[in-house]
Design a protein around this motif. Sequence first.
Motif, short mmCIF file in Angstrom:
data_model
loop_
_atom_site.label_atom_id
_atom_site.label_comp_id
_atom_site.label_asym_id
_atom_site.label_seq_id
_atom_site.Cartn_x
_atom_site.Cartn_y
_atom_site.Cartn_z
N ILE A 60 4.54 3.88 -11.45
CA ILE A 60 4.94 3.26 -10.18
C ILE A 60 4.39 1.84 -10.05
N LYS A 109 0.83 -1.20 0.00
CA LYS A 109 0.00 0.00 0.00
C LYS A 109 0.87 1.25 0.00
N GLY A 110 2.04 1.14 0.63
CA GLY A 110 2.93 2.28 0.71
C GLY A 110 3.33 2.85 -0.65
N GLN A 111 3.37 1.98 -1.66
CA GLN A 111 3.72 2.46 -3.00
C GLN A 111 2.62 3.35 -3.57
N GLU A 169 0.58 5.05 -1.73
CA GLU A 169 0.59 6.26 -0.93
C GLU A 169 1.77 7.16 -1.30
N GLY A 170 2.93 6.51 -1.53
CA GLY A 170 4.10 7.28 -1.94
C GLY A 170 3.83 8.03 -3.22
N ALA A 171 3.20 7.34 -4.16
CA ALA A 171 2.88 7.96 -5.45
C ALA A 171 1.89 9.10 -5.27
N ALA A 172 0.87 8.87 -4.44
CA ALA A 172 -0.13 9.91 -4.23
C ALA A 172 0.50 11.11 -3.53
#
Lengths: 376, 264
Positions: free
Chosen positions: A286, A266-268, A270-273
């Motif tokens: 991503i 999920k962090g990916q 969130e990182g992208a957002a």
Amino acid sequence: MATPTIGYVSTQELPALPPPDAGRGAVAWLRTNLFATPLNSALTIAVGLLLAWALPPIINWLFFDAIWDGDSREACLVEGAGACWAFVKAKFGQFIYGRYPLDQRWRVDLVFIMLVVGLVPLAMPKVPYKKQNAILMLVVFPFVAYVLLYGGFGLPVVETALWGGLLVTLVVAIVGIVASLPLGILLALGRQSKLPVIKTASVVFIEFWRGVPLITVLFMSSVMLPLFLPPGTNFDKLLRALVGVALFSSAYMAEVIRGGLQAIPKGQYEGAAAVGLGYWQSMRLIILPQALKIVIPGIVNTFIGLFKDTSLVLIIGIFDLLGIVQLNFTDPNWASPVTPATGFVFAAFVFWIFCFGMSRYSLYMERRLETGHKRR
Amino acid sequence: MTSVDSSELKSVEARKLKISDEIAIELIGVNKWYGEFHVLRDVNLTVRRGERIVICGPSGSGKSTMIRCINRLEEHQKGQIIVDGNELTSDLKKIDEVRREVGMVFQHFNLFPHLTILENCTLAPIWVRKMPKKDAEEIAMTYLKRVRIPEQANKYPGQLSGGQQQRVAIARSLCMNPKIMLFDEPTSALDPEMVKEVLDTMISLAEEGMTMLCVTHEMGFARQVANRVIFMDRGQIVEQNEPDAFFSNPQHERTKLFLSQILH
């Protein structure tokens, strides 16, 4: 070394030493790989014996007893004859082109050559101009190939009913592969969509196509579809098979890719957002690059399955490589006890070459795309 | 590296100097539920430009959820959140606008493992700000130098230590030239030896007047750079004060208990 007391301070840094010799050299390799344990040794010997027993007859049949030249079945009727390669030799043209007119076969050759010339640089990471190359292969090549194979622009039309052999196998497989990947990606994203309409549509599509056998799809495309179309409209049979195969495999592809999407933490997302990327940007830049990399084995598995499933078009009267090989068993001029075996071995070998090639290439890509974020 | 003493002096002065009257973030009566669970209960918070706020509290108290609401990684269900003059609603355009101006650093870094360090940093400027690649790379290198790892630019995140990865994550956020930085437990996943290098980077950021909200349990950091410490428990802000007063003279029972447990 100092006497072990509770208080201890190291006085020097220990030097790094090379590993002991036991792990290197040919003998060590044999020991670790073939004779590591008594069971391993026993298995090694058993397999060795099995090979010694089975290999020579196979090799004799394939090469030394094989009939390489001849004009008819007479050549292969010899007592103790091995493979009847003369049959393959005589029918080779048909196996590759089907009933494609002899004087037009250069068109197929040209398409094959263009395919190889376009694909090889695309497959080699070091060759530059990837973008242009991809556009050439995905936009220009299909159009040129269609004109060359089917006709138009001054070339005489060759009906698809005359196509056959490896040509049909490759056309069906490549169209299926090229269409199923993007379709599968869209379906997989659709299935994860927060919009109920898109999600439901994707789920229904995937579950429908995954739920029916490919044979049914092909039958329906050739028998049922004409019932629903207004009389007089004539959909090309090969085209119908192509559409069926593409939709069928895209459903499988969607599920493979969904597996990859779910493996992305999920962090990916969130990182992208958090850095401000929009939905399509974060997917393209991503999420998908990582998800697709994870599922390369699954994607290639689907590709290989699709490649071999092309043989099923036989049941709607299209003769792919295997179909045309089988068709030629009935040629009285070549009927002999070894003809079918030879034909099947040949067809199997051609299929194997392509599938093995895909498999090796995917392994290579997996290694190349490894960026060391996995803990090993 | 500057010694702790001098940077402490500097930051004490900075604490007084750099806060403006302009409001950067405003939370008004914010409520949020996870299903039946009431995570944020009537949270009110005003952050002025240049403020450095440390948020602490027991786990499950809603501190991470609160700062994740500020860039809409989480949706609040009641109340208003206004960031840099934009109210966060379901309007995607506004959300994108806020995310462009708000940088975020995560506990687990969330670097993109398939891209090099440099590509991690240039991605958003190129695709979100539409910056030419050359300019984006130049800016990325400046920030990588600032977090002291320019020599790692062409490696992949997986080849770096945790502390280095977190510094890259900070540089990645800075490349978007954000007005506000959110830190969600940036040092909690790091080996003890690497905590300091990340904190040093954050301290230098604070000294430049960045508006910062940090969820952290690094009380030394709070003392040194924060101008306000917020203590949250069970979804609400229980106590907030200047760090000196907060640590030396906590008022609420819950705060006293919490502090007695983390300050040995």
